[in-house]
Motif scaffolding. Structure first.
Motif, PDB file in Angstrom:
ATOM      1  N   VAL A 252      -4.109  18.908  50.326  1.00  0.00           N
ATOM      2  CA  VAL A 252      -5.057  20.001  50.107  1.00  0.00           C
ATOM      3  C   VAL A 252      -5.340  20.173  48.620  1.00  0.00           C
ATOM      4  O   VAL A 252      -6.503  20.275  48.190  1.00  0.00           O
ATOM      5  CB  VAL A 252      -4.525  21.315  50.717  1.00  0.00           C
ATOM      6  CG1 VAL A 252      -5.383  22.496  50.275  1.00  0.00           C
ATOM      7  CG2 VAL A 252      -4.509  21.227  52.237  1.00  0.00           C
ATOM      8  N   VAL A 253      -4.280  20.195  47.798  1.00  0.00           N
ATOM      9  CA  VAL A 253      -4.464  20.377  46.356  1.00  0.00           C
ATOM     10  C   VAL A 253      -5.220  19.202  45.761  1.00  0.00           C
ATOM     11  O   VAL A 253      -6.140  19.376  44.950  1.00  0.00           O
ATOM     12  CB  VAL A 253      -3.100  20.546  45.659  1.00  0.00           C
ATOM     13  CG1 VAL A 253      -3.271  20.569  44.137  1.00  0.00           C
ATOM     14  CG2 VAL A 253      -2.423  21.833  46.110  1.00  0.00           C
ATOM     15  N   GLY A 254      -4.858  17.972  46.161  1.00  0.00           N
ATOM     16  CA  GLY A 254      -5.533  16.808  45.612  1.00  0.00           C
ATOM     17  C   GLY A 254      -7.003  16.769  45.945  1.00  0.00           C
ATOM     18  O   GLY A 254      -7.848  16.474  45.088  1.00  0.00           O
ATOM     19  N   SER A 255      -7.348  17.069  47.189  1.00  0.00           N
ATOM     20  CA  SER A 255      -8.746  17.000  47.606  1.00  0.00           C
ATOM     21  C   SER A 255      -9.563  18.202  47.142  1.00  0.00           C
ATOM     22  O   SER A 255     -10.772  18.100  46.958  1.00  0.00           O
ATOM     23  CB  SER A 255      -8.829  16.884  49.131  1.00  0.00           C
ATOM     24  OG  SER A 255      -8.229  17.997  49.756  1.00  0.00           O
ATOM     25  N   PHE A 264       0.352  19.158  38.176  1.00  0.00           N
ATOM     26  CA  PHE A 264       1.116  20.390  37.919  1.00  0.00           C
ATOM     27  C   PHE A 264       1.823  20.864  39.189  1.00  0.00           C
ATOM     28  O   PHE A 264       2.989  21.282  39.157  1.00  0.00           O
ATOM     29  CB  PHE A 264       0.193  21.495  37.397  1.00  0.00           C
ATOM     30  CG  PHE A 264      -0.324  21.240  36.008  1.00  0.00           C
ATOM     31  CD1 PHE A 264       0.541  20.920  34.973  1.00  0.00           C
ATOM     32  CD2 PHE A 264      -1.681  21.339  35.729  1.00  0.00           C
ATOM     33  CE1 PHE A 264       0.069  20.699  33.690  1.00  0.00           C
ATOM     34  CE2 PHE A 264      -2.164  21.113  34.448  1.00  0.00           C
ATOM     35  CZ  PHE A 264      -1.291  20.790  33.427  1.00  0.00           C
ATOM     36  N   TYR A 265       1.124  20.799  40.307  1.00  0.00           N
ATOM     37  CA  TYR A 265       1.706  21.273  41.565  1.00  0.00           C
ATOM     38  C   TYR A 265       2.875  20.397  41.987  1.00  0.00           C
ATOM     39  O   TYR A 265       3.914  20.905  42.430  1.00  0.00           O
ATOM     40  CB  TYR A 265       0.639  21.294  42.661  1.00  0.00           C
ATOM     41  CG  TYR A 265       1.151  21.851  43.971  1.00  0.00           C
ATOM     42  CD1 TYR A 265       1.219  23.220  44.177  1.00  0.00           C
ATOM     43  CD2 TYR A 265       1.590  21.006  44.983  1.00  0.00           C
ATOM     44  CE1 TYR A 265       1.714  23.738  45.368  1.00  0.00           C
ATOM     45  CE2 TYR A 265       2.079  21.508  46.170  1.00  0.00           C
ATOM     46  CZ  TYR A 265       2.143  22.883  46.361  1.00  0.00           C
ATOM     47  OH  TYR A 265       2.644  23.388  47.535  1.00  0.00           O
ATOM     48  N   VAL A 266       2.724  19.070  41.849  1.00  0.00           N
ATOM     49  CA  VAL A 266       3.803  18.156  42.230  1.00  0.00           C
ATOM     50  C   VAL A 266       5.043  18.423  41.393  1.00  0.00           C
ATOM     51  O   VAL A 266       6.170  18.432  41.907  1.00  0.00           O
ATOM     52  CB  VAL A 266       3.342  16.695  42.086  1.00  0.00           C
ATOM     53  CG1 VAL A 266       4.530  15.736  42.189  1.00  0.00           C
ATOM     54  CG2 VAL A 266       2.311  16.352  43.160  1.00  0.00           C
ATOM     55  N   LEU A 267       4.864  18.664  40.092  1.00  0.00           N
ATOM     56  CA  LEU A 267       6.012  18.965  39.249  1.00  0.00           C
ATOM     57  C   LEU A 267       6.701  20.248  39.707  1.00  0.00           C
ATOM     58  O   LEU A 267       7.935  20.307  39.823  1.00  0.00           O
ATOM     59  CB  LEU A 267       5.579  19.100  37.796  1.00  0.00           C
ATOM     60  CG  LEU A 267       6.740  19.286  36.807  1.00  0.00           C
ATOM     61  CD1 LEU A 267       7.369  17.944  36.471  1.00  0.00           C
ATOM     62  CD2 LEU A 267       6.282  19.988  35.538  1.00  0.00           C
ATOM     63  N   ALA A 268       5.914  21.303  39.974  1.00  0.00           N
ATOM     64  CA  ALA A 268       6.493  22.569  40.428  1.00  0.00           C
ATOM     65  C   ALA A 268       7.187  22.391  41.777  1.00  0.00           C
ATOM     66  O   ALA A 268       8.292  22.916  42.002  1.00  0.00           O
ATOM     67  CB  ALA A 268       5.408  23.642  40.524  1.00  0.00           C
TER      68      ALA A 268
END
Length: 495
Positions: A252-255, A264-268
């Motif tokens: 969802v975030v990527g698309s 940033f989201y993957v790191l968090a």
């Protein structure tokens, strides 16, 4: 309760033989080795991530890696059709049915890899990350390696041989980390993760083959294959849905928000998984085999689950509170100011991580109890509810909105449904309350102390250590009344 079919009988039930006197020793030894293994490996991964984030890779590269890792995890959940768990769960000598398991798992993983190789450009395009196509094709070679390694790895789990698993995981880590670092600093970007993962999985396969000799033997028995598929396909479906729950957010975030926001989201999300991976993974390498030994006695299973949950939650709550309450200064200190935008999502993801720990333990317990249909319903409901909430959250609040959507769905919908499913397996809400009351009280006190001390002392390095020490001391005082309950949880049969 669904029966667990064996390769020699269409109607055989799980063994109702009581746990042997040596089970407690095996579980304690395996749990110790598993915890040491997980802590050492995660600390190594943590240090590697810091090096890569600070000196080699930026948010965009982490985003591409996140896409490839998500696709791989989803495929891994289905690549051996769930039949690999029969090595751990079925009664009798696993060498009788291991050849059929190996043939099924390898064949399905090869077919899956062929499918992802052909469709990689389309998948990467749909996720708004065209650069991930080549990374997908390389990283998903791990599907085939995993399909072959599942039998010797499952045998080691069955025998509680976590000391050997630690050596194997160390080989995997050393080789994969070395390859990843060399390629990353040579400018290979996200592809460095892919080749590192492949190198590590090759080492793990060789290690498993040496540690469990004679388990890599192909064979075929049609009767065994039918029974294995009846046993495994529902578990593969539930596992696929479980992986979708924790990976649909990446898609969802990527698309919706692009590769930089995804980085940033993957790191968090990875930071929020530190407690899950350090504590929950160590427990899960032992919990399924332990719960399987107790499945014939609902009372013993309920007590074992309650105490295992108590130990996990007690160990996880303080980590979640500290990382959530001190998110921004911790991200800045560890990864640098470039990654500070990731901190906004971290408090919500820490709450999600705590829920995940309980749900993952419940998942293992329900599998051991034969509640496979309930698992599919729970996981399916979770995914169906999650997708529209995450899409709306991304549009309204970016990565913070996605994180908040995760927590809302988990707390309002999923936890009550899991409680209902556990109740059907004989585990009442009273068992859950007993396990969680003192840790949750301690977590609430920790939260108040952390936020007040942060306002008073600031967020410098010395202040962070002072705040952490003070909050942990308060937590220990709060959970002291539960020490007898927790100390009695060292073995499942002790429950």
């Amino acid at each position: 309760m669904d029966s667990v079919r064996t390769p020699d009988s269409e109607t055989a039930e799980p063994s109702d033989t009581p746990a042997s006197p040596s089970l407690g020793h095996k579980v304690r030894s395996a749990a110790r080795w598993s915890l040491i293994n997980t802590v050492v490996m995660r600390l190594g991964n943590f240090a590697t991530g810091i090096l890569l984030a600070r000196f080699a890779l930026g948010p965009a590269e982490w985003g591409v890696y996140g896409i490839a890792q998500t696709v791989l995890l989803v495929l891994l959940s289905a690549n051996e059709l769930g039949v690999g768990l029969a090595i751990v769960r079925w009664d009798g000598d696993p060498r009788r049915f291991a050849p059929t398991v190996l043939t099924l798992g390898t064949a399905s993983s090869v077919l899956l890899y062929a499918a992802i190789f052909v469709s990689a450009p389309t998948v990467a395009g749909l996720l708004d990350s065209p650069g991930a196509s080549g990374v997908l094709r390389v990283m998903c070679l791990c599907l085939v390696l995993d399909g072959v390694a599942q039998v010797p790895a499952g045998y080691l789990t069955r025998e509680f041989a976590q000391g050997k698993r630690m050596v194997i995981d160390a080989l995997n880590f050393v080789l994969s980390t070395a390859v990843t670092l060399v390629l990353a600093f040579a400018g290979w970007g996200a592809m460095s993760f892919a080749w590192g993962a492949v190198a590590g999985n090759v080492a793990a396969l060789l290690g498993c083959a040496l540690a469990a000799p004679g388990m890599l033997r192909f064979g075929w028995d049609p009767g065994q294959a039918r029974a294995l598929l009846r046993f495994g396909l529902p578990l593969a479906g539930a596992s696929l849905l479980a992986l979708a729950v924790v990976n649909v957010d990446t898609m969802v975030v990527g698309s919706s928000l692009g590769s930089v926001a995804l980085g940033f989201y993957v790191l968090a999300f990875n930071m929020s998984g530190w407690p899950v991976r350090i504590i929950s993974e160590a427990a899960r390498r032992v919990s399924f085999a332990g719960f399987s030994r107790l499945a014939a006695s609902p009372e013993a299973l309920a007590q074992g689950f309650s105490r295992a949950l108590g130990v996990l939650v007690t160990g996880t709550v303080p980590l979640c509170v500290l990382l959530g309450g001190l998110a921004e200064p911790v991200v800045r200190l560890v990864y640098g100011s470039t990654w500070v935008p990731a901190a906004s999502a971290l408090p919500w993801l820490m709450a999600l991580g705590l829920v995940r720990i309980g749900c993952e333990l419940a998942y293992d317990c329900l599998v051991a109890a034969g509640q496979r249909r309930s698992l599919i319903l729970v996981q399916g409901l979770w995914v169906v509810a999650l997708v529209p909430v995450l899409v709306a959250g991304a549009r309204l609040g970016g990565i913070v909105g996605v994180s908040q959507g995760h927590v809302v769905v988990a707390a309002v919908l999923v936890v009550p449904v899991f409680l209902y499913a556990l109740g059907r397996a004989g585990i009442s809400p009273a068992h859950i309350v007993r396990a969680c009351t003192w840790p949750f009280l301690g977590g609430a006190v920790m939260t108040v102390v952390t936020l007040a001390a942060k306002r008073l002392l600031g967020d410098g390095i010395v202040a962070l250590f002072a705040i952490g020490a003070t909050a942990l001391a308060c937590y220990v005082v709060c959970v002291l009344p539960s020490r007898r309950f927790l100390l009695g949880a060292r073995t499942p049969e002790a429950a």
